[in-house]
Design a protein around this motif. Sequence first.
Motif, PDB file in Angstrom:
ATOM      1  N   ILE A  29       0.860  -1.178   0.000  1.00 25.46           N
ATOM      2  CA  ILE A  29       0.000   0.000   0.000  1.00 25.46           C
ATOM      3  C   ILE A  29       0.898   1.230   0.000  1.00 25.46           C
ATOM      4  CG2 ILE A  29      -1.745   1.302   1.267  1.00 25.46           C
ATOM      5  CD1 ILE A  29      -2.702  -1.412   2.377  1.00 25.46           C
ATOM      6  N   VAL A  30       0.649   2.109  -0.959  1.00 23.75           N
ATOM      7  CA  VAL A  30       1.457   3.307  -1.129  1.00 23.75           C
ATOM      8  C   VAL A  30       0.577   4.521  -0.850  1.00 23.75           C
ATOM      9  CG1 VAL A  30       2.873   4.600  -2.764  1.00 23.75           C
ATOM     10  CG2 VAL A  30       2.745   2.129  -2.937  1.00 23.75           C
ATOM     11  N   ALA A  31       1.092   5.445  -0.048  1.00 23.37           N
ATOM     12  CA  ALA A  31       0.404   6.720   0.179  1.00 23.37           C
ATOM     13  C   ALA A  31       1.049   7.767  -0.724  1.00 23.37           C
ATOM     14  CB  ALA A  31       0.528   7.138   1.637  1.00 23.37           C
ATOM     15  N   VAL A  32       0.229   8.376  -1.580  1.00 28.48           N
ATOM     16  CA  VAL A  32       0.749   9.345  -2.543  1.00 28.48           C
ATOM     17  C   VAL A  32       0.014  10.672  -2.352  1.00 28.48           C
ATOM     18  CG1 VAL A  32       1.111   9.861  -4.983  1.00 28.48           C
ATOM     19  CG2 VAL A  32       1.215   7.494  -4.175  1.00 28.48           C
ATOM     20  N   GLY A  33       0.759  11.694  -2.011  1.00 31.05           N
ATOM     21  CA  GLY A  33       0.183  13.028  -1.874  1.00 31.05           C
ATOM     22  C   GLY A  33       0.105  13.708  -3.230  1.00 31.05           C
ATOM     23  N   LEU A  34      -1.079  14.212  -3.560  1.00 33.78           N
ATOM     24  CA  LEU A  34      -1.268  14.919  -4.823  1.00 33.78           C
ATOM     25  C   LEU A  34      -0.986  16.404  -4.632  1.00 33.78           C
ATOM     26  CD1 LEU A  34      -4.499  13.208  -6.181  1.00 33.78           C
ATOM     27  CD2 LEU A  34      -2.115  12.575  -6.554  1.00 33.78           C
ATOM     28  N   ASP A  38     -11.460  18.437  -5.252  1.00 33.87           N
ATOM     29  CA  ASP A  38     -12.239  17.195  -5.268  1.00 33.87           C
ATOM     30  C   ASP A  38     -12.233  16.557  -6.653  1.00 33.87           C
ATOM     31  OD1 ASP A  38     -12.867  17.468  -2.600  1.00 33.87           O
ATOM     32  OD2 ASP A  38     -14.843  18.326  -2.956  1.00 33.87           O
ATOM     33  N   LEU A  39     -12.342  17.388  -7.679  1.00 27.06           N
ATOM     34  CA  LEU A  39     -12.364  16.865  -9.043  1.00 27.06           C
ATOM     35  C   LEU A  39     -11.055  16.173  -9.390  1.00 27.06           C
ATOM     36  CD1 LEU A  39     -13.977  16.617 -11.661  1.00 27.06           C
ATOM     37  CD2 LEU A  39     -13.009  18.804 -12.376  1.00 27.06           C
ATOM     38  N   ASN A  40      -9.932  16.775  -9.036  1.00 28.32           N
ATOM     39  CA  ASN A  40      -8.641  16.161  -9.336  1.00 28.32           C
ATOM     40  C   ASN A  40      -8.445  14.867  -8.558  1.00 28.32           C
ATOM     41  OD1 ASN A  40      -5.970  16.160 -10.594  1.00 28.32           O
ATOM     42  ND2 ASN A  40      -5.246  16.465  -8.509  1.00 28.32           N
ATOM     43  N   LEU A  41      -8.822  14.863  -7.276  1.00 25.01           N
ATOM     44  CA  LEU A  41      -8.713  13.638  -6.486  1.00 25.01           C
ATOM     45  C   LEU A  41      -9.548  12.519  -7.102  1.00 25.01           C
ATOM     46  CD1 LEU A  41      -8.901  15.069  -2.864  1.00 25.01           C
ATOM     47  CD2 LEU A  41      -7.002  13.782  -3.811  1.00 25.01           C
ATOM     48  N   ALA A  42     -10.784  12.847  -7.494  1.00 25.10           N
ATOM     49  CA  ALA A  42     -11.679  11.830  -8.051  1.00 25.10           C
ATOM     50  C   ALA A  42     -11.181  11.316  -9.396  1.00 25.10           C
ATOM     51  CB  ALA A  42     -13.088  12.399  -8.192  1.00 25.10           C
ATOM     52  N   LEU A  43     -10.779  12.217 -10.291  1.00 24.82           N
ATOM     53  CA  LEU A  43     -10.326  11.782 -11.611  1.00 24.82           C
ATOM     54  C   LEU A  43      -9.039  10.970 -11.533  1.00 24.82           C
ATOM     55  CD1 LEU A  43     -11.063  14.926 -13.806  1.00 24.82           C
ATOM     56  CD2 LEU A  43     -12.303  12.757 -13.759  1.00 24.82           C
ATOM     57  N   THR A  44      -8.101  11.423 -10.711  1.00 19.89           N
ATOM     58  CA  THR A  44      -6.845  10.672 -10.570  1.00 19.89           C
ATOM     59  C   THR A  44      -7.121   9.289  -9.988  1.00 19.89           C
ATOM     60  OG1 THR A  44      -5.644  12.744 -10.258  1.00 19.89           O
ATOM     61  CG2 THR A  44      -4.513  10.735  -9.613  1.00 19.89           C
ATOM     62  N   ALA A  45      -7.974   9.222  -8.973  1.00 18.86           N
ATOM     63  CA  ALA A  45      -8.312   7.934  -8.375  1.00 18.86           C
ATOM     64  C   ALA A  45      -8.979   7.011  -9.384  1.00 18.86           C
ATOM     65  CB  ALA A  45      -9.219   8.150  -7.159  1.00 18.86           C
ATOM     66  N   GLU A  46      -9.860   7.552 -10.205  1.00 18.15           N
ATOM     67  CA  GLU A  46     -10.545   6.727 -11.207  1.00 18.15           C
ATOM     68  C   GLU A  46      -9.574   6.180 -12.251  1.00 18.15           C
ATOM     69  OE1 GLU A  46     -13.631   5.570 -11.327  1.00 18.15           O
ATOM     70  OE2 GLU A  46     -13.968   6.537  -9.400  1.00 18.15           O
ATOM     71  N   VAL A  47      -8.708   7.033 -12.759  1.00 17.71           N
ATOM     72  CA  VAL A  47      -7.759   6.582 -13.782  1.00 17.71           C
ATOM     73  C   VAL A  47      -6.835   5.518 -13.213  1.00 17.71           C
ATOM     74  CG1 VAL A  47      -5.826   7.308 -15.239  1.00 17.71           C
ATOM     75  CG2 VAL A  47      -7.884   8.702 -15.133  1.00 17.71           C
ATOM     76  N   VAL A  79      -9.132   7.609   0.121  1.00 17.37           N
ATOM     77  CA  VAL A  79      -8.765   8.960  -0.286  1.00 17.37           C
ATOM     78  C   VAL A  79      -8.875   9.857   0.939  1.00 17.37           C
ATOM     79  CG1 VAL A  79      -9.339  10.923  -1.755  1.00 17.37           C
ATOM     80  CG2 VAL A  79      -9.595   8.601  -2.645  1.00 17.37           C
ATOM     81  N   ASP A  80      -7.763  10.464   1.331  1.00 19.44           N
ATOM     82  CA  ASP A  80      -7.776  11.450   2.413  1.00 19.44           C
ATOM     83  C   ASP A  80      -7.978  12.809   1.755  1.00 19.44           C
ATOM     84  OD1 ASP A  80      -7.364  13.215   4.476  1.00 19.44           O
ATOM     85  OD2 ASP A  80      -5.611  12.170   5.271  1.00 19.44           O
ATOM     86  N   ARG A  81      -9.225  13.248   1.766  1.00 19.31           N
ATOM     87  CA  ARG A  81      -9.602  14.466   1.049  1.00 19.31           C
ATOM     88  C   ARG A  81      -8.920  15.697   1.629  1.00 19.31           C
ATOM     89  NH1 ARG A  81     -15.693  16.528   1.158  1.00 19.31           N
ATOM     90  NH2 ARG A  81     -15.479  18.304  -0.210  1.00 19.31           N
ATOM     91  N   ASP A  82      -8.843  15.781   2.953  1.00 16.41           N
ATOM     92  CA  ASP A  82      -8.259  16.966   3.578  1.00 16.41           C
ATOM     93  C   ASP A  82      -6.766  17.100   3.285  1.00 16.41           C
ATOM     94  OD1 ASP A  82     -10.699  17.669   4.703  1.00 16.41           O
ATOM     95  OD2 ASP A  82     -10.351  16.432   6.482  1.00 16.41           O
ATOM     96  N   ALA A  83      -6.050  15.982   3.322  1.00 20.47           N
ATOM     97  CA  ALA A  83      -4.605  16.023   3.080  1.00 20.47           C
ATOM     98  C   ALA A  83      -4.255  15.858   1.603  1.00 20.47           C
ATOM     99  CB  ALA A  83      -3.910  14.939   3.895  1.00 20.47           C
ATOM    100  N   GLY A  84      -5.220  15.466   0.762  1.00 20.06           N
ATOM    101  CA  GLY A  84      -4.947  15.253  -0.659  1.00 20.06           C
ATOM    102  C   GLY A  84      -4.085  14.042  -0.909  1.00 20.06           C
ATOM    103  N   VAL A  85      -4.334  12.953  -0.147  1.00 16.23           N
ATOM    104  CA  VAL A  85      -3.506  11.751  -0.245  1.00 16.23           C
ATOM    105  C   VAL A  85      -4.348  10.584  -0.740  1.00 16.23           C
ATOM    106  CG1 VAL A  85      -2.110  10.088   1.051  1.00 16.23           C
ATOM    107  CG2 VAL A  85      -1.973  12.518   1.592  1.00 16.23           C
ATOM    108  N   LEU A  86      -3.812   9.858  -1.715  1.00 19.75           N
ATOM    109  CA  LEU A  86      -4.422   8.619  -2.187  1.00 19.75           C
ATOM    110  C   LEU A  86      -3.654   7.445  -1.586  1.00 19.75           C
ATOM    111  CD1 LEU A  86      -4.835   9.331  -6.014  1.00 19.75           C
ATOM    112  CD2 LEU A  86      -6.539   9.626  -4.227  1.00 19.75           C
TER     113      LEU A  86
END
Length: 195
Positions: free
Chosen positions: A106-111, A116-125, A137-144
């Motif tokens: 499991i890798v934690a990657v900070g965007l 919200d749109l960027n988090l959702a699209l990146t996660a989907e791709v 998805v950690d929405r507050d920290a921007g981490v997947l």
Amino acid sequence: MTAGGRAGGEPPARGRRRDQAIALGWLVTIWVLLWGDLSWGNLLGGLVLGAAVLLFFPLPPVSFGGRLRPGPLFVLVVTFVAELVSASVHVAAIAVRPGYRPRGAIVAVGLRIRTDLNLALTAEVISLVPGSLILEVDRDAGVLYVHVLDVRRPEDLTAAGDRIRAVERRLVRAIGSPAEVRQLDPKPDTGGESP
């Protein structure tokens, strides 16, 4: 941004209707793709179902402040298809290799762009590519938090993080706002060092 929080001075109600129309279009597209048949019945069913979803389960407004750039969008699509084929072949090779047990991690990657749109699209791709799956998805920290398959050495973890950030970069360059594109590659500080 202007009054109403929208670019270009667009009235909030008009912008909301436009966003709902775009969402309805995507819901109909997904419905037709799930059925695998473009017919009038599927289009009508998708419209009815999409309208019901938007009416009974309204989502908070996610406005699109970016713009579509054909060149970077082409690069995004081509690299996505190439990664999809490559990852599919890799996962298939793992599946048919006798006695091989792949190790996952499991890798934690900070965007860099935390909308919200960027988090959702990146996660989907990322989730569409075999061998990787978004766990959280950690929405507050921007981490997947991404589960990756077939990790053999620490460099594989670094490579997975780099690949996810590359997907984000391609997405933002294809559809992001000019400010988001500038955030991707901030200019180095050219000022002198303070004493």
